[in-house]
Design a protein around this motif. Structure first.
Motif, short mmCIF file in Angstrom:
data_model
loop_
_atom_site.label_atom_id
_atom_site.label_comp_id
_atom_site.label_asym_id
_atom_site.label_seq_id
_atom_site.Cartn_x
_atom_site.Cartn_y
_atom_site.Cartn_z
N THR A 1 0.83 -1.21 0.00
CA THR A 1 0.00 0.00 0.00
C THR A 1 0.86 1.26 0.00
O THR A 1 0.41 2.32 -0.44
CB THR A 1 -0.96 0.04 1.21
OG1 THR A 1 -0.18 0.04 2.42
CG2 THR A 1 -1.90 -1.15 1.20
N GLU B 1 1.38 2.07 -6.77
CA GLU B 1 0.34 3.03 -7.13
C GLU B 1 -1.05 2.47 -6.81
O GLU B 1 -1.32 1.29 -7.06
CB GLU B 1 0.41 3.33 -8.64
CG GLU B 1 1.64 4.10 -9.07
CD GLU B 1 1.54 5.56 -8.73
OE1 GLU B 1 0.40 6.06 -8.54
OE2 GLU B 1 2.59 6.21 -8.65
N PRO B 2 -1.94 3.29 -6.25
CA PRO B 2 -3.30 2.82 -5.92
C PRO B 2 -4.02 2.18 -7.10
O PRO B 2 -4.76 1.21 -6.93
CB PRO B 2 -4.01 4.10 -5.46
CG PRO B 2 -2.91 4.95 -4.92
CD PRO B 2 -1.72 4.68 -5.80
N ARG B 3 -3.80 2.70 -8.31
CA ARG B 3 -4.48 2.13 -9.49
C ARG B 3 -4.03 0.70 -9.76
O ARG B 3 -4.79 -0.10 -10.31
CB ARG B 3 -4.22 3.01 -10.72
CG ARG B 3 -2.76 3.13 -11.09
CD ARG B 3 -2.51 3.96 -12.33
NE ARG B 3 -1.08 4.13 -12.57
CZ ARG B 3 -0.28 3.20 -13.05
NH1 ARG B 3 -0.76 2.01 -13.37
NH2 ARG B 3 1.01 3.45 -13.25
N LEU C 1 -3.18 -1.42 -7.33
CA LEU C 1 -3.76 -2.22 -6.26
C LEU C 1 -5.26 -2.42 -6.41
O LEU C 1 -5.80 -3.44 -5.98
CB LEU C 1 -3.48 -1.57 -4.91
CG LEU C 1 -2.08 -1.70 -4.34
CD1 LEU C 1 -1.93 -0.81 -3.11
CD2 LEU C 1 -1.77 -3.14 -3.98
N GLN C 2 -5.94 -1.44 -6.99
CA GLN C 2 -7.39 -1.43 -6.95
C GLN C 2 -8.04 -2.69 -7.52
O GLN C 2 -8.87 -3.33 -6.87
CB GLN C 2 -7.93 -0.20 -7.69
CG GLN C 2 -9.45 -0.09 -7.61
CD GLN C 2 -9.97 1.17 -8.28
OE1 GLN C 2 -9.21 2.01 -8.75
NE2 GLN C 2 -11.28 1.31 -8.34
N GLY C 3 -7.66 -3.05 -8.74
CA GLY C 3 -8.28 -4.21 -9.37
C GLY C 3 -8.06 -5.51 -8.61
O GLY C 3 -9.03 -6.22 -8.29
N MET D 1 -7.34 -5.92 -5.47
CA MET D 1 -8.01 -5.87 -4.18
C MET D 1 -9.51 -6.12 -4.34
O MET D 1 -10.12 -6.84 -3.53
CB MET D 1 -7.77 -4.51 -3.51
CG MET D 1 -6.37 -4.34 -2.96
SD MET D 1 -6.10 -2.72 -2.18
CE MET D 1 -7.15 -2.87 -0.74
N GLU D 2 -10.10 -5.55 -5.36
CA GLU D 2 -11.52 -5.76 -5.60
C GLU D 2 -11.81 -7.22 -5.94
O GLU D 2 -12.79 -7.81 -5.48
CB GLU D 2 -12.02 -4.84 -6.72
CG GLU D 2 -12.08 -3.37 -6.31
CD GLU D 2 -12.45 -2.46 -7.47
OE1 GLU D 2 -12.52 -2.96 -8.63
OE2 GLU D 2 -12.65 -1.26 -7.23
#
Length: 200
Positions: A114, A118-120, A122-124, A126-127
């Motif tokens: 984290t 980059e958050p982008r 991680l997002q996919g 993590m979802e």
């Protein structure tokens, strides 16, 4: 040219790539910082230049770690859920497996990712991780007879996260003890609802 210790070139490359991912993951767990390509290569037993044959950059390698760890974590939880014999014990197995993840060195990997990814990126994953876990949990709740499985699944996840905050903040040497205390608290809350016996 290094000698290939595998049945084929493709298998050799797969092993080397696996070694690099494992090395990066181990360094993330130890330092909670982004490791250099040189450090990853040393841990995997490869020259820094060889690392670039598999990953174009440190960012590329860390993105591959993200893509690798979330399915692994989901698999660890789901394997334990599937092994439980009844809907109630499957729900409890879900709780225990998640708390155990918080208590393991994987939590340090999660914290590091984290910070350094980059958050982008991680997002996919993590979802997808959340979706992978929610399906079997909701199924177990439905089979258990819960009239609101989706709402209850979200509440259980919230309980796990809240109760496990102390585990994540504890020194690694004390994490297992803190996790056991956390599980005892969650069992007092959820045990009567799930009808857990002393051996469950």
């Amino acid at each position: 040219m290094p000698r290939i210790q595998a049945a084929s070139v493709a298998e050799h490359h797969a092993r080397q790539r696996r070694a690099l991912l494992d090395a990066a993951r181990a360094l993330l767990a130890e330092t909670e910082q982004a490791p250099s390509m040189a450090a990853i290569g040393r841990r995997a037993g490869l020259a820094r230049s060889s690392v670039y044959q598999y990953f174009a950059s440190a960012e590329d390698l860390l993105a591959a770690v993200v893509a690798d760890v979330f399915p692994t974590w989901a698999g660890q939880v789901l394997e334990r859920v599937a092994a439980a014999p009844t809907p109630g014990t499957r729900i409890w197995a879900y709780v225990v497996a998640n708390v155990d993840l918080f208590a393991s060195s994987e939590q340090a990997v999660a914290r590091a990712l984290t910070r350094v990814v980059e958050p982008r990126v991680l997002q996919g994953p993590m979802e997808e991780f959340h979706a992978q876990l929610q399906g079997p949990l909701r199924q177990a709740l439905t089979e258990f007879g819960e009239p609101e499985p989706e709402t209850m699944a979200e509440l259980i996840d919230s309980l796990i996260v809240r109760a496990s905050q102390d585990v994540g903040a504890t020194a690694r040497t004390q994490a297992r003890k803190t996790a056991d205390v956390t599980l005892a608290r969650l069992r007092r809350l959820l045990g009567p609802y799930l009808g857990l016996g002393p051996q469950d």
